[in-house]
Enzyme design. Sequence first.
Site, mmCIF file in Angstrom:
data_model
loop_
_atom_site.group_PDB
_atom_site.id
_atom_site.type_symbol
_atom_site.label_atom_id
_atom_site.label_comp_id
_atom_site.label_asym_id
_atom_site.label_seq_id
_atom_site.Cartn_x
_atom_site.Cartn_y
_atom_site.Cartn_z
ATOM 1 N N GLY A 178 0.848 -1.188 0.000
ATOM 2 C CA GLY A 178 0.000 0.000 0.000
ATOM 3 C C GLY A 178 0.880 1.233 0.000
ATOM 4 O O GLY A 178 2.063 1.178 -0.353
ATOM 5 N N THR A 179 0.320 2.360 0.433
ATOM 6 C CA THR A 179 1.046 3.625 0.410
ATOM 7 C C THR A 179 2.225 3.610 1.368
ATOM 8 O O THR A 179 3.307 4.095 1.051
ATOM 9 C CB THR A 179 0.107 4.784 0.790
ATOM 10 N N VAL A 222 3.574 -5.992 2.545
ATOM 11 C CA VAL A 222 3.279 -7.191 3.318
ATOM 12 C C VAL A 222 3.945 -8.386 2.644
ATOM 13 O O VAL A 222 3.770 -8.622 1.448
ATOM 14 C CB VAL A 222 1.760 -7.429 3.432
ATOM 15 N N LYS A 255 4.094 -7.327 7.942
ATOM 16 C CA LYS A 255 3.803 -5.995 7.401
ATOM 17 C C LYS A 255 4.969 -5.078 7.760
ATOM 18 O O LYS A 255 5.282 -4.886 8.935
ATOM 19 C CB LYS A 255 2.501 -5.475 8.009
ATOM 20 N N ASP A 293 -14.170 1.313 8.973
ATOM 21 C CA ASP A 293 -13.868 1.091 7.554
ATOM 22 C C ASP A 293 -14.199 -0.351 7.169
ATOM 23 O O ASP A 293 -13.417 -1.020 6.492
ATOM 24 C CB ASP A 293 -12.395 1.400 7.259
#
Length: 448
Positions: free
Chosen positions: A36-37, A41, A56, A149
Amino acid sequence: MEVQSVKSLAETYGLISGNRNIIFGKYEMGRLLGQGTFAKVYYGRNLNTSESVAIKVINKDHVREDGMMEQIKREISVMRLVRHPNVVEIKEVMATKRKIFFIMEYVRGGELFEKIAKGKLKEEVARKYFQQLISAVDFCHSRGVSHRDLKPENLLLDDDGNLKISDFGLSALPEHLRNDGMLHTQCGTPAYVAPEVLRKQGYDGAKADIWSCGVILYALLAGCLPFRDENVVKMYRKVFKAQFEIPPWFSSDARRLVTKLLVADPGKRISIPAIMRVPWFLKGFTRPTAFTIQEPGQDNLDQKDDVNTEANLVKTKSSPPFYNAFEFISSMSSGFDLSSLFENKRKSGSLFTSKSSASVIMGKLESLAKKLNYKIVGAKEFALKMQGVSEGRKGKLTVKAEVFEVAPEVAVVEFSKSAGDTLEYKKFCDEDVRPALKDIVWSWQGET
């Protein structure tokens, strides 16, 4: 050519010892699973147990530059609080000067989103996922955690097809509430966010999560989202009015539940206890048991002590264990182990220094147990284990207390939870231990 390709594959997965990527002498890192940003992982393996894990890796500089360190700390703290069969487990967190390593449960079944993308699911399959989702969300709420979320992309599936909630980066804890007792941060994914969150007013995080669960249930049964439009403004209008159509193949019971979940007014929205009384939900439902994982330092008093090892504790019959200076300094600061971040602001002091003698401290501990009506279930010369009489959320709270000698005039007293609920243990430390032992405490861990 074939031999070379096999060798390349083995190197990619870290199977060749010459190319092994070992971190902290404990985990072997393999292939990249996703990124991701701020994080990547990787697949990993515990060298001691051969257990598969997900690692991670977060770059500290990147999260600091973007002001995301508090979010990282919050995610660690929350994941330690919500240990449940339907929540991805965080095993430990370690760090170097530049990177943070989350060691997590490896969930290999992919995202629930991938199943929905193929079309609607059978009602009994959708019900199973929804039952597991509600069970986990209910447990999170009981810990004071709102996920904020919830969406199929954050719901993973294990080898047995069981659901696991992941990604607590946007979650909220009670300390994030404002003076009005509400949350005010707009966050989440638009198609799954409750109308009260979009209105930029205060909202109840738990009720907002229930709305998201409603959207997920609809998506499971319909194979599409309830609120969709190419124009985002129009989509929001539908969300504000809870305006959606239910496909004809929904059973009457499923239809009734969805319409109670997707109610624009959070005050009229169905609660989780009410959901768990709905016949449609109860069909084949077995409530999973939230589990407690043995944490470092929570060894059993009944276990045999190691003698003459390279451990930092040296015991004699006439004196308490000697607390090595390195161990003492490490325990009072974060060091390479980021366990101190697990509880964040909610952390209860479980370690204190004292200028009293070990015998005086042991006397105080025994008096504390008697005063609280705790039963002493195990005792040694400089350690005891006490157990509460009442049944808590995870059984009777059992606490171990042990005295270590740092210097002739300084002792360290360490409390640890052997059994029971983590929040009940925190309350025990904050409300019972601190006031009762204040006259022998020199300094609590983490306090100046």
